[in-house]
Enzyme design. Structure first.
Site, PDB file in Angstrom:
ATOM      1  N   LEU A 113       0.821  -1.209   0.000  1.00 11.81           N
ATOM      2  CA  LEU A 113       0.000   0.000   0.000  1.00 11.81           C
ATOM      3  C   LEU A 113       0.855   1.260   0.000  1.00 11.81           C
ATOM      4  O   LEU A 113       1.839   1.361   0.730  1.00 11.81           O
ATOM      5  CB  LEU A 113      -0.904   0.006   1.229  1.00 11.81           C
ATOM      6  CG  LEU A 113      -1.910  -1.143   1.321  1.00 11.81           C
ATOM      7  CD1 LEU A 113      -2.711  -1.022   2.612  1.00 11.81           C
ATOM      8  CD2 LEU A 113      -2.829  -1.160   0.115  1.00 11.81           C
ATOM      9  N   GLY A 114       0.466   2.224  -0.824  1.00  8.98           N
ATOM     10  CA  GLY A 114       1.126   3.517  -0.840  1.00  8.98           C
ATOM     11  C   GLY A 114       2.556   3.483  -1.304  1.00  8.98           C
ATOM     12  O   GLY A 114       3.317   4.417  -1.061  1.00  8.98           O
ATOM     13  N   ALA A 115       2.944   2.420  -1.981  1.00  5.26           N
ATOM     14  CA  ALA A 115       4.361   2.224  -2.317  1.00  5.26           C
ATOM     15  C   ALA A 115       4.702   2.618  -3.752  1.00  5.26           C
ATOM     16  O   ALA A 115       5.816   2.402  -4.198  1.00  5.26           O
ATOM     17  CB  ALA A 115       4.737   0.766  -2.083  1.00  5.26           C
ATOM     18  N   GLY A 116       3.748   3.171  -4.480  1.00  4.72           N
ATOM     19  CA  GLY A 116       4.019   3.547  -5.859  1.00  4.72           C
ATOM     20  C   GLY A 116       3.700   2.461  -6.861  1.00  4.72           C
ATOM     21  O   GLY A 116       4.062   2.571  -8.031  1.00  4.72           O
ATOM     22  N   LEU A 117       3.015   1.407  -6.417  1.00  2.00           N
ATOM     23  CA  LEU A 117       2.682   0.295  -7.308  1.00  2.00           C
ATOM     24  C   LEU A 117       1.205   0.284  -7.701  1.00  2.00           C
ATOM     25  O   LEU A 117       0.704  -0.713  -8.220  1.00  2.00           O
ATOM     26  CB  LEU A 117       3.063  -1.040  -6.673  1.00  2.00           C
ATOM     27  CG  LEU A 117       4.542  -1.236  -6.360  1.00  2.00           C
ATOM     28  CD1 LEU A 117       4.781  -2.646  -5.797  1.00  2.00           C
ATOM     29  CD2 LEU A 117       5.417  -1.016  -7.592  1.00  2.00           C
ATOM     30  N   ALA A 122      -5.807  -0.187  -8.334  1.00  3.83           N
ATOM     31  CA  ALA A 122      -6.243  -1.566  -8.516  1.00  3.83           C
ATOM     32  C   ALA A 122      -7.499  -1.855  -7.700  1.00  3.83           C
ATOM     33  O   ALA A 122      -8.417  -2.524  -8.177  1.00  3.83           O
ATOM     34  CB  ALA A 122      -5.122  -2.532  -8.127  1.00  3.83           C
ATOM     35  N   ASP A 164      -2.586   5.449 -13.720  1.00  2.00           N
ATOM     36  CA  ASP A 164      -2.682   4.249 -12.885  1.00  2.00           C
ATOM     37  C   ASP A 164      -3.950   3.454 -13.184  1.00  2.00           C
ATOM     38  O   ASP A 164      -3.905   2.226 -13.338  1.00  2.00           O
ATOM     39  CB  ASP A 164      -2.658   4.637 -11.412  1.00  2.00           C
ATOM     40  CG  ASP A 164      -1.296   5.108 -10.940  1.00  2.00           C
ATOM     41  OD1 ASP A 164      -0.459   5.449 -11.790  1.00  2.00           O
ATOM     42  OD2 ASP A 164      -1.075   5.150  -9.719  1.00  2.00           O
TER      43      ASP A 164
END
EC number: 2.7.1.36
Length: 338
Positions: A113-117, A122, A164
């Site tokens: 979560l919140g990691a840039g992925l 999603a 995204d």
């Protein structure tokens, strides 16, 4: 019961600059968020989210999603997790013409979560898809991507880009420039991801870049340079065979552009010591290139390396909590048999 899952993503090039109309190229990866939606007889929304906070939580509330539930979880976690679920429910209700529809919703995710992925994108994409299908009103992918973007735009106070949500909906690699979004051909690039266990504040980081652009002309030029770099990368991908493993020469050229991209993002103040350490660990291990991915400030880096060297090096890098290989997700959001 309807179950849908949508992939996360890495940015090959272009984060932050995409907010100002420059192009970006994100690519979907096989880490997914799964949302289950079951219509209810009343207007209540019950959300079980075991992966969206440290301990997970279950909440139930009635009617509109504007009132936050009273739950024994720190408020910021509830706000972060519930904001995107709320927005997905509202978009699904609107799309289906069912403003009082209630749902039992379960959210699971293997995307940090919140990691840039792209974890939030999603969840929103899978959530809208599951809820509209559960109501018998499935959306075509373009409308789904648009509604998911609107949901993120609302939650992020107008600071979201279409990148995204479009990438999570469509899968594969995509090109985003303003409101123009299109899938593009790309080979299965050998992505390796390093995660520092943290997360940057996307809103704060975007605001910081905006302030720099307004104060310094060279910062605005830096953002434009990111756009030029993206266009160069697009040209390389356009000449590649998407059905074959990428040639070493292509990986070397893409990697060089990724290195430049990281330097430009660092100049804009969105890198972090942990991200820089992982980037240099990957390069020292022989990666073709490495850069932060996402808003920055903490989170993840992405490198290109077909060998195991970068993943091994990252696993021994101070500050790296997790390192993993990430296959290109050629399929975007999809229905899963419950």
């Amino acid at each position: 019961m309807t179950v849908c899952e949508a992939p996360g993503k890495v940015y090959l090039f272009g984060e932050h600059a995409v907010v100002y109309g420059e192009p970006a190229v994100p690519a979907a990866i096989e880490r997914r968020a799964t949302v289950t939606a079951e219509p209810r007889e009343d207007d209540h929304v019950r959300v079980e989210a075991e992966d969206l906070s440290l301990d997970g939580f279950t909440v139930e509330y009635a009617g509109g999603t504007g009132d936050r539930p009273d739950v024994d979880v720190p408020t910021p976690l509830v706000e972060a997790a519930m904001g995107y679920v709320d927005a997905a429910v509202e978009q699904a209700r609107d799309a289906a013409g069912a403003p009082d529809a209630g749902f039992d919703i379960t959210v699971e995710s293997d995307i940090p979560l919140g990691a840039g992925l792209g974890s939030s994108a999603a969840v929103v994409v899978a959530g809208i898809d599951a809820a509209t299908r559960a109501l018998g009103e499935p959306l075509d992918r373009r409308e789904l991507a648009d509604r998911a973007y609107r949901a993120e735009f609302e939650v992020q106070d107008g600071q979201a880009s279409r990148a995204d949500t479009f990438c999570s909906t469509m899968g594969g690699a995509v090109r985003v420039e303003g409101d123009d979004c299109e899938p593009i051909d790309a080979p299965n690039l050998p992505f390796v991801v390093g995660f520092d266990g943290g997360a940057g504040d996307t809103g704060e980081l975007v605001a910081g870049v905006r302030a720099l652009r307004e104060e310094h002309e060279f910062a605005a030029d830096t953002v434009e340079s990111v756009g030029d770099l993206v266009r160069a990368g697009e040209g390389l991908l356009a000449d590649a065979d998407p059905e074959s493993d990428p040639e070493p020469a292509l990986l070397a050229e893409l990697g060089e552009l990724m290195d430049f991209n990281h330097g430009l993002l660092a100049a804009l103040g969105v890198s972090a010591r942990s991200l820089d350490a992982m980037v240099w660990a990957a390069r020292d291990a022989g990666a073709h290139g490495a850069k932060l991915t996402g808003a920055g400030g903490g989170g993840c880096i992405v490198a290109l390396d077909e060998s195991d060297a970068t993943e091994t090096a990252l696993s021994f890098t101070q500050g790296c909590e997790e390192a993993f290989r990430a296959e290109l997700a050629t399929e975007g959001v999809r229905v899963v048999e419950p």
